[in-house]
Design a protein around this motif. Structure first.
Motif, PDB file in Angstrom:
ATOM      1  N   ALA A  46      47.610 -27.017  36.391  1.00 19.20           N
ATOM      2  CA  ALA A  46      46.353 -27.557  36.494  1.00 19.20           C
ATOM      3  C   ALA A  46      45.322 -27.083  37.020  1.00 19.20           C
ATOM      4  N   ALA A  47      46.376 -27.124  38.648  1.00 18.38           N
ATOM      5  CA  ALA A  47      44.799 -26.355  39.179  1.00 18.38           C
ATOM      6  C   ALA A  47      44.876 -24.844  39.466  1.00 18.38           C
ATOM      7  N   SER A  48      45.776 -23.650  38.334  1.00 21.68           N
ATOM      8  CA  SER A  48      45.352 -22.449  38.264  1.00 21.68           C
ATOM      9  C   SER A  48      44.275 -22.230  37.372  1.00 21.68           C
ATOM     10  N   LEU A  49      44.617 -22.822  36.159  1.00 21.98           N
ATOM     11  CA  LEU A  49      43.658 -23.687  35.257  1.00 21.98           C
ATOM     12  C   LEU A  49      42.678 -23.817  35.019  1.00 21.98           C
ATOM     13  N   ASN A  50      42.649 -24.679  36.045  1.00 24.52           N
ATOM     14  CA  ASN A  50      40.868 -24.887  36.782  1.00 24.52           C
ATOM     15  C   ASN A  50      40.184 -24.361  37.027  1.00 24.52           C
ATOM     16  N   ILE A  51      40.589 -22.537  37.565  1.00 24.50           N
ATOM     17  CA  ILE A  51      40.061 -22.213  37.701  1.00 24.50           C
ATOM     18  C   ILE A  51      39.269 -21.099  37.141  1.00 24.50           C
TER      19      ILE A  51
ATOM     20  N   MET B 283      44.002 -21.476  46.586  1.00 24.99           N
ATOM     21  CA  MET B 283      42.851 -21.727  45.147  1.00 24.99           C
ATOM     22  C   MET B 283      41.605 -22.343  45.644  1.00 24.99           C
ATOM     23  N   TYR B 284      42.083 -23.285  45.793  1.00 23.29           N
ATOM     24  CA  TYR B 284      40.610 -23.932  46.279  1.00 23.29           C
ATOM     25  C   TYR B 284      39.973 -23.486  47.556  1.00 23.29           C
ATOM     26  N   SER B 285      40.760 -22.882  48.916  1.00 23.72           N
ATOM     27  CA  SER B 285      39.561 -21.946  49.979  1.00 23.72           C
ATOM     28  C   SER B 285      39.015 -20.995  49.050  1.00 23.72           C
ATOM     29  N   ILE B 286      39.277 -20.497  48.144  1.00 23.77           N
ATOM     30  CA  ILE B 286      38.834 -19.254  47.407  1.00 23.77           C
ATOM     31  C   ILE B 286      37.764 -19.164  46.651  1.00 23.77           C
ATOM     32  N   MET B 287      37.907 -20.781  45.926  1.00 24.30           N
ATOM     33  CA  MET B 287      36.744 -21.336  45.597  1.00 24.30           C
ATOM     34  C   MET B 287      35.530 -21.812  46.397  1.00 24.30           C
ATOM     35  N   THR B 288      36.147 -22.725  46.916  1.00 24.37           N
ATOM     36  CA  THR B 288      34.752 -22.869  48.031  1.00 24.37           C
ATOM     37  C   THR B 288      34.153 -21.493  48.894  1.00 24.37           C
ATOM     38  N   SER B 289      34.813 -20.292  48.969  1.00 28.10           N
ATOM     39  CA  SER B 289      34.143 -19.465  49.787  1.00 28.10           C
ATOM     40  C   SER B 289      33.027 -18.789  48.425  1.00 28.10           C
ATOM     41  N   ARG B 290      32.835 -17.888  49.618  1.00 23.30           N
ATOM     42  CA  ARG B 290      31.667 -17.030  48.774  1.00 23.30           C
ATOM     43  C   ARG B 290      31.818 -16.375  47.257  1.00 23.30           C
ATOM     44  N   HIS B 291      33.112 -15.975  46.805  1.00 22.41           N
ATOM     45  CA  HIS B 291      32.938 -15.241  45.970  1.00 22.41           C
ATOM     46  C   HIS B 291      33.624 -16.743  44.879  1.00 22.41           C
ATOM     47  N   GLY B 292      33.754 -17.510  44.822  1.00 22.26           N
ATOM     48  CA  GLY B 292      33.840 -19.288  44.882  1.00 22.26           C
ATOM     49  C   GLY B 292      32.632 -19.956  43.630  1.00 22.26           C
TER      50      GLY B 292
ATOM     51  N   ILE C 101      48.228 -28.044  29.686  1.00 23.01           N
ATOM     52  CA  ILE C 101      48.087 -28.037  30.448  1.00 23.01           C
ATOM     53  C   ILE C 101      46.547 -28.322  30.928  1.00 23.01           C
ATOM     54  N   LEU C 102      46.074 -27.744  29.353  1.00 21.33           N
ATOM     55  CA  LEU C 102      44.655 -27.590  29.810  1.00 21.33           C
ATOM     56  C   LEU C 102      43.973 -29.214  29.654  1.00 21.33           C
ATOM     57  N   VAL C 103      44.563 -30.187  28.413  1.00 25.08           N
ATOM     58  CA  VAL C 103      44.275 -31.410  28.713  1.00 25.08           C
ATOM     59  C   VAL C 103      44.421 -32.033  30.527  1.00 25.08           C
ATOM     60  N   MET C 104      45.339 -31.461  30.771  1.00 26.10           N
ATOM     61  CA  MET C 104      45.524 -32.147  32.207  1.00 26.10           C
ATOM     62  C   MET C 104      44.052 -31.499  32.988  1.00 26.10           C
ATOM     63  N   VAL C 105      43.629 -30.028  32.458  1.00 26.23           N
ATOM     64  CA  VAL C 105      42.025 -29.465  33.449  1.00 26.23           C
ATOM     65  C   VAL C 105      41.342 -30.754  32.885  1.00 26.23           C
ATOM     66  N   VAL C 106      41.487 -31.323  31.497  1.00 24.67           N
ATOM     67  CA  VAL C 106      39.965 -31.830  30.817  1.00 24.67           C
ATOM     68  C   VAL C 106      39.867 -33.478  31.251  1.00 24.67           C
ATOM     69  N   LEU C 107      41.337 -33.965  31.496  1.00 23.32           N
ATOM     70  CA  LEU C 107      41.481 -35.674  32.176  1.00 23.32           C
ATOM     71  C   LEU C 107      40.950 -35.677  33.228  1.00 23.32           C
ATOM     72  N   GLY C 108      41.362 -34.519  33.907  1.00 22.49           N
ATOM     73  CA  GLY C 108      41.267 -34.643  35.460  1.00 22.49           C
ATOM     74  C   GLY C 108      39.332 -34.581  35.730  1.00 22.49           C
ATOM     75  N   GLY C 109      38.948 -33.694  35.058  1.00 15.43           N
ATOM     76  CA  GLY C 109      37.790 -33.512  35.118  1.00 15.43           C
ATOM     77  C   GLY C 109      37.744 -31.581  35.672  1.00 15.43           C
ATOM     78  N   MET C 110      36.600 -30.876  34.349  1.00 19.31           N
ATOM     79  CA  MET C 110      37.060 -29.791  33.917  1.00 19.31           C
ATOM     80  C   MET C 110      35.823 -29.239  36.079  1.00 19.31           C
ATOM     81  N   GLY C 111      36.433 -28.461  36.530  1.00 18.25           N
ATOM     82  CA  GLY C 111      35.538 -28.248  38.428  1.00 18.25           C
ATOM     83  C   GLY C 111      36.483 -28.505  39.148  1.00 18.25           C
ATOM     84  N   SER C 112      37.174 -29.589  38.924  1.00 16.01           N
ATOM     85  CA  SER C 112      37.649 -30.860  40.307  1.00 16.01           C
ATOM     86  C   SER C 112      39.284 -30.277  40.568  1.00 16.01           C
ATOM     87  N   PHE C 113      39.237 -29.700  41.679  1.00 17.33           N
ATOM     88  CA  PHE C 113      40.756 -29.859  41.809  1.00 17.33           C
ATOM     89  C   PHE C 113      41.342 -30.686  42.405  1.00 17.33           C
TER      90      PHE C 113
END
Length: 326
Positions: free
Chosen positions: A50-55, A173-182, A244-256
């Protein structure tokens, strides 16, 4: 990094270690059964997925339906490596997971370059087709076990090892997405034309996010393969990608943290409803429909559950109390 943020990270790591010791002691005492340990491991696998698809879906803003395809590549690559006996024990297991993730990433790069020229429904369709092609190829080749599946995979269901691999994966994954690349990836999500005009290499960062997502899907697949000890191509059909997509959508797209929460809930829920087999497939989608009606942004939307906010709240309250006392 401000003081509250540093403190929140330290508290988060301490809480994760405390959670591990609580779960480990319950497993050691037999309070948590082997079946329940299997569910815990499945939760950890789904958290990585779920975290990886959230990227891709949440941070990049592109809908993909081929995540199970990357998972299957990592699963079969890792399983074939450990079956070959090139390196035994846990070191061989870790190396197999890394190689499985890298192979999935390479395939993600090859698929991503032409696929990411498309957006929306077109990208969803092409990634769905990719997932089905991978499944058909797995059933075709003999070295993957064909339609009969791959058996004799060395089983690794060490909760401690899988727990800390999951923690490391999510933190990375969270560190990458909160860096300048993220932040560059997030800028593309908000407005691709504007981000390109401001100097961001949109092709590079879209491919970067897609490949990173594929790598961790492959690692999750490797854990899944060694947890079960047997693989079949039908396990990785489009239904798994949609779950897996449902997990991401249910949790909130963009929220780890949202993806983590929904992965836990949607892994436990089918098991809880297993006793109501006749009604399970009615209750499960009904909960999702109600959720989408009353909370369409998901559990957390695009926000993260941050301990720093709690710390700031109590710090302000204490200071206010001290000021009133004076």
């Amino acid at each position: 990094m401000n003081k509250n943020k540093k403190l929140s990270y330290i508290i988060t790591y301490i809480l994760l270690i405390i959670l591990y010791f609580i779960l480990f002691s319950l497993i050691s005492s037999g309070f948590i059964t082997r079946y329940q340990v299997g569910i815990l491991i499945l939760i950890l696998i789904n958290i990585i997925l779920a975290a990886s698809l959230n990227i891709t879906v949440g941070c990049l803003g592109q809908i993909t339906l081929g995540h199970a395809g990357f998972m299957s590549i990592g699963a079969y690559t890792a399983a074939l490596l450990t079956k070959s006996g090139f390196l035994s024990g846990y070191p061989g297991y870790i190396v197999a997971l890394i190689i499985g993730g890298l192979v999935a990433g390479i395939i993600g790069f090859i698929i991503g370059i032409p696929a990411l020229r498309l957006t929306g429904d077109y990208l969803a369709i092409i990634t769905l087709a990719f997932g089905e092609i991978i499944r058909v190829l797995i059933e075709y080749f003999k070295f993957t076990g064909g339609a009969q599946g791959l058996t004799g995979i060395p089983r690794v269901n060490n909760f401690t090892l899988i727990y800390f691999i999951t923690i490391f994966s999510v933190i990375f994954m969270y560190s990458i997405m909160t860096s300048r690349h993220g932040r560059a990836v997030l800028a593309i999500r908000e407005d691709e034309i504007a981000s390109g005009a401001s100097g961001i290499n949109t092709t590079y960062y879209k491919t970067f996010a897609f490949v990173l997502s594929a790598i961790f899907a492959g690692i999750a697949g490797g854990i899944y393969a060694h947890n079960l000890g047997i693989l079949g191509a039908k396990q990785f059909d489009y239904n798994y990608s949609i779950n897996i997509l449902v997990m991401v959508v249910l949790g909130g797209m963009g929220s780890f943290t949202g993806s983590i929460l929904s992965a836990i809930v949607l892994t436990i829920l089918p098991e809880v409803l297993r006793g109501f087999a006749e009604y399970r497939m009615i209750v499960y989608p009904l909960i999702l429909i109600i959720m989408m009606l009353f909370r369409p942004k998901g559990l957390l939307g695009r926000e993260e559950f941050q301990i720093s906010k709690i710390i700031s709240y109590f710090t302000k309250k204490i200071r206010r109390g001290e000021a009133d006392g004076k």
